[in-house]
Design a protein around this motif. Structure first.
Motif, PDB file in Angstrom:
ATOM      1  N   PHE A 107      -1.894  -6.911   2.622  1.00 46.14           N
ATOM      2  CA  PHE A 107      -2.053  -8.032   3.433  1.00 46.14           C
ATOM      3  C   PHE A 107      -3.412  -8.465   3.857  1.00 46.14           C
ATOM      4  O   PHE A 107      -3.617  -9.553   4.380  1.00 46.14           O
ATOM      5  CB  PHE A 107      -1.325  -7.502   5.088  1.00 46.14           C
ATOM      6  CG  PHE A 107      -0.152  -7.355   4.763  1.00 46.14           C
ATOM      7  CD1 PHE A 107       0.747  -8.230   4.868  1.00 46.14           C
ATOM      8  CD2 PHE A 107       0.768  -5.966   4.726  1.00 46.14           C
ATOM      9  CE1 PHE A 107       2.319  -8.198   4.740  1.00 46.14           C
ATOM     10  CE2 PHE A 107       1.966  -5.867   4.600  1.00 46.14           C
ATOM     11  CZ  PHE A 107       3.028  -6.746   4.626  1.00 46.14           C
ATOM     12  N   VAL A 162      -5.447  -9.175   9.624  1.00 51.64           N
ATOM     13  CA  VAL A 162      -4.904  -7.720  10.194  1.00 51.64           C
ATOM     14  C   VAL A 162      -5.640  -7.241  11.359  1.00 51.64           C
ATOM     15  O   VAL A 162      -6.874  -7.394  11.177  1.00 51.64           O
ATOM     16  CB  VAL A 162      -4.919  -6.801   8.986  1.00 51.64           C
ATOM     17  CG1 VAL A 162      -4.503  -5.531   9.126  1.00 51.64           C
ATOM     18  CG2 VAL A 162      -4.446  -7.274   7.627  1.00 51.64           C
ATOM     19  N   ILE A 191      -0.762  -9.431  10.599  1.00 52.43           N
ATOM     20  CA  ILE A 191      -0.195  -8.135  10.741  1.00 52.43           C
ATOM     21  C   ILE A 191      -0.985  -7.355  11.909  1.00 52.43           C
ATOM     22  O   ILE A 191      -2.180  -7.331  11.926  1.00 52.43           O
ATOM     23  CB  ILE A 191      -0.246  -7.427   9.351  1.00 52.43           C
ATOM     24  CG1 ILE A 191       0.528  -7.840   8.451  1.00 52.43           C
ATOM     25  CG2 ILE A 191       0.046  -5.747   9.570  1.00 52.43           C
ATOM     26  CD1 ILE A 191       2.105  -7.922   8.534  1.00 52.43           C
ATOM     27  N   ARG A 218       6.067  -8.181  12.296  1.00 48.50           N
ATOM     28  CA  ARG A 218       4.658  -8.065  11.846  1.00 48.50           C
ATOM     29  C   ARG A 218       4.007  -6.909  12.462  1.00 48.50           C
ATOM     30  O   ARG A 218       2.600  -6.584  12.124  1.00 48.50           O
ATOM     31  CB  ARG A 218       3.690  -9.267  12.468  1.00 48.50           C
ATOM     32  CG  ARG A 218       4.224 -10.709  11.747  1.00 48.50           C
ATOM     33  CD  ARG A 218       3.313 -11.768  12.050  1.00 48.50           C
ATOM     34  NE  ARG A 218       3.719 -12.226  13.512  1.00 48.50           N
ATOM     35  CZ  ARG A 218       2.381 -11.909  14.530  1.00 48.50           C
ATOM     36  NH1 ARG A 218       1.493 -11.252  14.311  1.00 48.50           N
ATOM     37  NH2 ARG A 218       2.982 -12.112  15.769  1.00 48.50           N
ATOM     38  N   VAL A 245       8.448  -4.974   5.242  1.00 52.01           N
ATOM     39  CA  VAL A 245       6.926  -4.688   5.123  1.00 52.01           C
ATOM     40  C   VAL A 245       7.145  -3.569   4.131  1.00 52.01           C
ATOM     41  O   VAL A 245       6.082  -3.421   3.403  1.00 52.01           O
ATOM     42  CB  VAL A 245       6.457  -4.267   6.614  1.00 52.01           C
ATOM     43  CG1 VAL A 245       5.303  -3.299   6.440  1.00 52.01           C
ATOM     44  CG2 VAL A 245       6.464  -5.265   7.493  1.00 52.01           C
TER      45      VAL A 245
END
Length: 364
Positions: A107, A162, A191, A218, A245
């Motif tokens: 990610f 992230v 994320i 997420r 995920v």
């Protein structure tokens, strides 16, 4: 043929890695080592025998590759965590650092940013850089705390791909309220990872971020067996998240990344979770004893929901660290001016640290 001596600087290293130093804490054969937040309590003999039995059984098929999906282990983690999680919600790796690395490989990466609130776990920037992403850092208040409003605004301003939230936070030990995690998730475009490596040392009524997983695709919650389960040498970390995920992490994992021996040892240890976790309450007692005594000695310990204590009021951190070292006690200088960090060990180890620190303060 003559050998030519070269150094790291002579190698065609990636430009963004030049001049960097690897992660690592001092390792020294001292009688009392309280510097890397290990669980210093040994695993009970009955549990060791069961683990050895399972490993022995696995050795009969060690010529074959292990279960790539580590199915039994994922079932065990789902059962341990509860919260209606299923094996489809679970991932695992060789320590939580590998799990975090896989998250960033999937990610983050080149052209993307990873965000955290400093001071926090020093591996996050290293893992970020190792995957080619850029680490950006927000701020905490003077007590290393965060409010929902302040945290969310910083995330909205940064717009990271992230976000990593460490709770209880390393190296400060401070908790993160559940409303802060909710606010950050709502503000984040990508994320959000909640690193709960020390969650078992939090108060029994503390709310885990696992409760937030439903409806938040997420969000990821990572854990480790290194701390509460005294499994640091086994290297087992794991993650709970939406099944999609987990599918994403399969794209970046190495083939058969969890050995059959690791799977067997971890599964056996989880069967004995109540026994393994019985030592946590004792560690918490020693942690609180450290905080109380540090206050009596004139230092400033911070609230800790972990198995360590960060304390301020240290006039000369290098000198205090060295004097403790000379007395056979190893703790950690985490790079925060005027502060040191110490892990809560056994009663004897804790006494050795406190006695050594008191002798330094009294000039003995």
């Amino acid at each position: 043929m003559g050998r030519v001596s070269i150094s790291l600087d002579d190698l065609p290293l990636r430009d963004d890695l030049k001049g960097k130093k690897p992660y690592g804490a001092p390792q020294a054969p001292l009688p009392v080592a309280l510097n890397v937040n290990e669980n210093t309590h040994p695993i009970p003999e009955s549990v060791i025998r069961d683990i050895v039995g399972d490993i022995t059984h696995v050795l009969g098929d060690i010529n074959r590759y292990p279960d790539r999906e580590f199915t039994t282990l994922r079932e065990s983690f789902a059962h341990y965590l509860g919260h209606d999680l299923t094996p489809d919600n679970i991932w695992a790796g060789n320590g939580s650092n590998e799990v975090l690395q896989q998250i960033l490989q999937a990610f983050a990466g080149p052209g993307r940013t990873v965000f955290g609130f400093g001071p926090t776990y020093s591996m996050y920037p290293l893992l970020t850089q190792g995957t080619g992403a850029v680490w950006t850092e927000g701020t905490r208040d003077a007590q290393f705390q965060l409010t929902a409003e302040h945290a969310a605004q910083q995330v909205r301003d940064a717009q990271p791909d992230v976000v990593i939230l460490c709770t209880p936070n390393n190296p400060t030990g401070t908790p993160l309220a559940i409303d802060v995690i909710e606010a950050v998730y709502d503000a984040a475009p990508g994320i959000v990872v909640v690193d709960e490596a020390y969650q078992e040392f939090a108060p029994h009524d503390a709310v885990s971020a696992l409760t937030l997983l439903p409806g938040r695709e997420r969000l990821m919650v990572s854990r480790t067996m290194s701390k509460a389960f005294a499994f640091a040498g086994a290297r087992v970390g794991y993650l709970a998240a939406h099944p999609a995920v987990i599918d994403a992490l399969r794209l970046v994992r190495l083939p058969y990344h969890l050995s059959a021996l690791t799977q067997a040892a971890a599964t056996a240890a989880l069967r004995h979770a109540p026994t393994m976790l019985a030592m946590v309450d004792h560690i918490v007692q020693q942690r609180d004893r450290i905080s109380t005594t540090l206050r009596e000695l004139g230092f400033t310990p911070y609230e800790s929901w972990s198995n360590f204590v960060l304390f301020g009021g240290v006039v000369d951190t290098a000198q205090t660290w060295q004097k403790l070292y000379d007395r056979g006690v190893l703790i950690r200088d985490v790079g925060i001016a005027g502060h040191l960090r110490v892990s809560a060990g056994t009663e004897a180890e804790t006494s050795a640290f406190l006695d050594a620190l008191a002798s330094i303060e009294s000039g003995l």
